[in-house]
Design a protein around this motif. Structure first.
Motif, short mmCIF file in Angstrom:
data_model
loop_
_atom_site.label_atom_id
_atom_site.label_comp_id
_atom_site.label_asym_id
_atom_site.label_seq_id
_atom_site.Cartn_x
_atom_site.Cartn_y
_atom_site.Cartn_z
N ASP A 46 -93.36 -1.78 -1.16
CA ASP A 46 -93.86 -2.36 -2.41
C ASP A 46 -94.12 -1.30 -3.48
O ASP A 46 -93.79 -1.49 -4.65
N THR A 47 -94.72 -0.18 -3.08
CA THR A 47 -94.98 0.86 -4.08
C THR A 47 -93.69 1.58 -4.45
O THR A 47 -93.56 2.09 -5.58
N LEU A 48 -92.72 1.61 -3.54
CA LEU A 48 -91.43 2.18 -3.91
C LEU A 48 -90.75 1.31 -4.97
O LEU A 48 -90.16 1.83 -5.94
N ARG A 49 -90.84 0.01 -4.82
CA ARG A 49 -90.29 -0.88 -5.85
C ARG A 49 -91.00 -0.66 -7.19
O ARG A 49 -90.36 -0.65 -8.24
N ARG A 50 -92.31 -0.50 -7.15
CA ARG A 50 -93.05 -0.25 -8.39
C ARG A 50 -92.57 1.05 -9.04
O ARG A 50 -92.40 1.11 -10.25
N MET A 51 -92.35 2.08 -8.22
CA MET A 51 -91.86 3.35 -8.76
C MET A 51 -90.50 3.17 -9.42
O MET A 51 -90.24 3.69 -10.52
N LEU A 52 -89.61 2.42 -8.76
CA LEU A 52 -88.28 2.20 -9.33
C LEU A 52 -88.37 1.50 -10.67
O LEU A 52 -87.64 1.82 -11.62
N MET A 53 -89.28 0.54 -10.79
CA MET A 53 -89.46 -0.15 -12.07
C MET A 53 -90.04 0.80 -13.12
O MET A 53 -89.62 0.77 -14.28
N ASP A 54 -90.96 1.67 -12.72
CA ASP A 54 -91.52 2.64 -13.67
C ASP A 54 -90.47 3.62 -14.15
O ASP A 54 -90.48 4.04 -15.32
N LEU A 55 -89.56 4.00 -13.27
CA LEU A 55 -88.55 4.99 -13.63
C LEU A 55 -87.58 4.46 -14.69
O LEU A 55 -86.90 5.24 -15.35
N ARG A 56 -87.52 3.16 -14.89
CA ARG A 56 -86.62 2.60 -15.89
C ARG A 56 -87.08 2.89 -17.31
O ARG A 56 -86.31 2.77 -18.26
N ASP A 57 -88.35 3.26 -17.48
CA ASP A 57 -88.94 3.29 -18.81
C ASP A 57 -88.83 4.63 -19.54
O ASP A 57 -88.98 4.68 -20.75
N ASP A 58 -88.62 5.72 -18.82
CA ASP A 58 -88.66 7.02 -19.48
C ASP A 58 -87.69 7.97 -18.79
O ASP A 58 -87.94 8.42 -17.68
N ASP A 59 -86.61 8.31 -19.47
CA ASP A 59 -85.59 9.17 -18.87
C ASP A 59 -86.09 10.59 -18.61
O ASP A 59 -85.47 11.34 -17.86
N ALA A 60 -87.20 10.98 -19.23
CA ALA A 60 -87.70 12.34 -19.07
C ALA A 60 -88.56 12.50 -17.83
O ALA A 60 -88.93 13.61 -17.46
N VAL A 61 -88.92 11.40 -17.17
CA VAL A 61 -89.83 11.46 -16.03
C VAL A 61 -89.06 11.63 -14.72
O VAL A 61 -88.07 10.96 -14.49
N ALA A 62 -89.54 12.56 -13.88
CA ALA A 62 -89.08 12.69 -12.49
C ALA A 62 -87.56 12.72 -12.35
O ALA A 62 -86.96 11.86 -11.70
N PRO A 63 -86.88 13.73 -12.88
CA PRO A 63 -85.42 13.75 -12.80
C PRO A 63 -84.88 13.84 -11.38
O PRO A 63 -83.85 13.24 -11.07
N HIS A 64 -85.55 14.56 -10.50
CA HIS A 64 -85.07 14.68 -9.12
C HIS A 64 -85.23 13.36 -8.38
O HIS A 64 -84.35 12.95 -7.61
N THR A 65 -86.35 12.68 -8.61
CA THR A 65 -86.56 11.37 -7.98
C THR A 65 -85.56 10.36 -8.51
O THR A 65 -85.01 9.54 -7.76
N ARG A 66 -85.31 10.42 -9.80
CA ARG A 66 -84.34 9.52 -10.41
C ARG A 66 -82.96 9.72 -9.78
O ARG A 66 -82.24 8.76 -9.46
N SER A 67 -82.59 10.98 -9.58
CA SER A 67 -81.30 11.29 -8.98
C SER A 67 -81.23 10.82 -7.52
O SER A 67 -80.22 10.26 -7.09
N ALA A 68 -82.31 11.04 -6.78
CA ALA A 68 -82.34 10.60 -5.38
C ALA A 68 -82.25 9.09 -5.28
O ALA A 68 -81.55 8.54 -4.42
N ALA A 69 -82.95 8.38 -6.17
CA ALA A 69 -82.90 6.92 -6.17
C ALA A 69 -81.48 6.43 -6.42
O ALA A 69 -81.03 5.44 -5.80
N ARG A 70 -80.79 7.10 -7.30
CA ARG A 70 -79.40 6.72 -7.60
C ARG A 70 -78.50 7.03 -6.39
O ARG A 70 -77.68 6.20 -5.99
N ASP A 71 -78.64 8.24 -5.81
CA ASP A 71 -77.79 8.63 -4.69
C ASP A 71 -78.01 7.73 -3.47
O ASP A 71 -77.05 7.44 -2.72
#
Length: 263
Positions: free
Chosen positions: A219-244
């Motif tokens: 559930d908190t992972l889903r919340r993180m994924l939704m948060d990551l949609r809002d700001d391209d400058a936040v957490a670039p490594h996490t964003r990349s891992a989520a995509r991969d």
């Protein structure tokens, strides 16, 4: 809330005590593994590695934002030699290094004694303010950490950032207050309340920071994924891992607000 607080005196030194584990499969983010749609141990370790990279990047930038001296100490559970992979430039690429980070070994039998020892070391070394923080919240707003140091103006202050699971994501002190660790147990839903109760029994001023969440469950992972949609400058490594790892598709979260999950 930040507008009500002045920032720390730049003549005094601050330290951020970052607690982290070596990202070995099966030893980190274990609650994200084991269910059909969730991550396997290797994928959980891959994601935690990204969390750690983003956390160190975020924390190392705090000094300039605070307009005060700030040291970052990485308290490592595991082989300290492996921690250098996260604190030194990769293949000479200085831009990828998080900044000056001192590696320390976690010492103590359990989380409470380890945090207590880290705080005692900080004040023994002459720091004016110390904040312990983890690496489980890659979308944590930086102003929350700034606010922690701003809250520690008094010579006897404690600040706590509660997490949505009943624990806390941050604990700060402007003097050594070991009472907050006495007879404490961890990894349950009453950690914040029990710590707050102990802090209130001391002479310290106690400040409660805004609530946030650790990424420990689907559930908190889903919340993180939704948060990551809002700001391209936040957490670039996490964003990349989520995509991969195709997490948006696997956890049925749209990559854009109102849009479908990725295929």
């Amino acid at each position: 809330m930040m507008s009500l607080l002045s920032m720390p005196d730049s003549s005094e030194t601050n330290v951020l005590l970052v607690f982290a584990k070596e990202p070995k499969p099966g030893s980190v983010k274990t609650r994200l593994a084991g269910v059909t749609s969730d991550l396997n141990p290797a994928e959980s370790a891959r994601l935690y590695t990204a969390f750690l990279q983003d956390a160190l990047r975020q924390y190392a930038m705090l000094g300039s934002l605070l307009d005060a001296d700030l040291d970052v100490h990485l308290y490592w559970a595991g082989d300290p030699a492996h921690a250098t992979l996260f604190t030194e430039p990769d293949d000479g690429n200085v831009s990828e290094a998080p900044g000056p980070v001192t590696i320390r070994r976690q010492e103590g039998d359990g989380l409470g004694p380890r945090m207590r020892n880290a705080f005692q070391n900080a004040f023994d070394e002459g720091y004016s303010r110390a904040v312990v923080i983890g690496t489980d919240h890659p979308t944590l707003p930086t102003p929350y950490v700034e606010e922690a140091f701003a809250a520690l103006q008094d010579r006897s202050s404690v600040c706590i950032g509660p997490s949505t699971d009943g624990g806390y994501y941050l604990l700060g002190m402007s003097t050594y207050v070991p009472a907050v660790f006495e007879d404490m147990t961890y990894s349950h839903s009453h950690v914040f309340k029990n710590t707050l109760r102990r802090a209130a029994r001391t002479d310290a001023d106690v400040i409660v920071l805004p609530e946030f969440y650790d990424v420990d469950t689907p559930d908190t992972l889903r919340r993180m994924l939704m948060d990551l949609r809002d700001d391209d400058a936040v957490a670039p490594h996490t964003r990349s891992a989520a995509r991969d790892l195709r997490l948006y598709h696997r956890f049925d979260v749209s990559t854009t607000r109102g849009g479908p999950a990725e295929g």
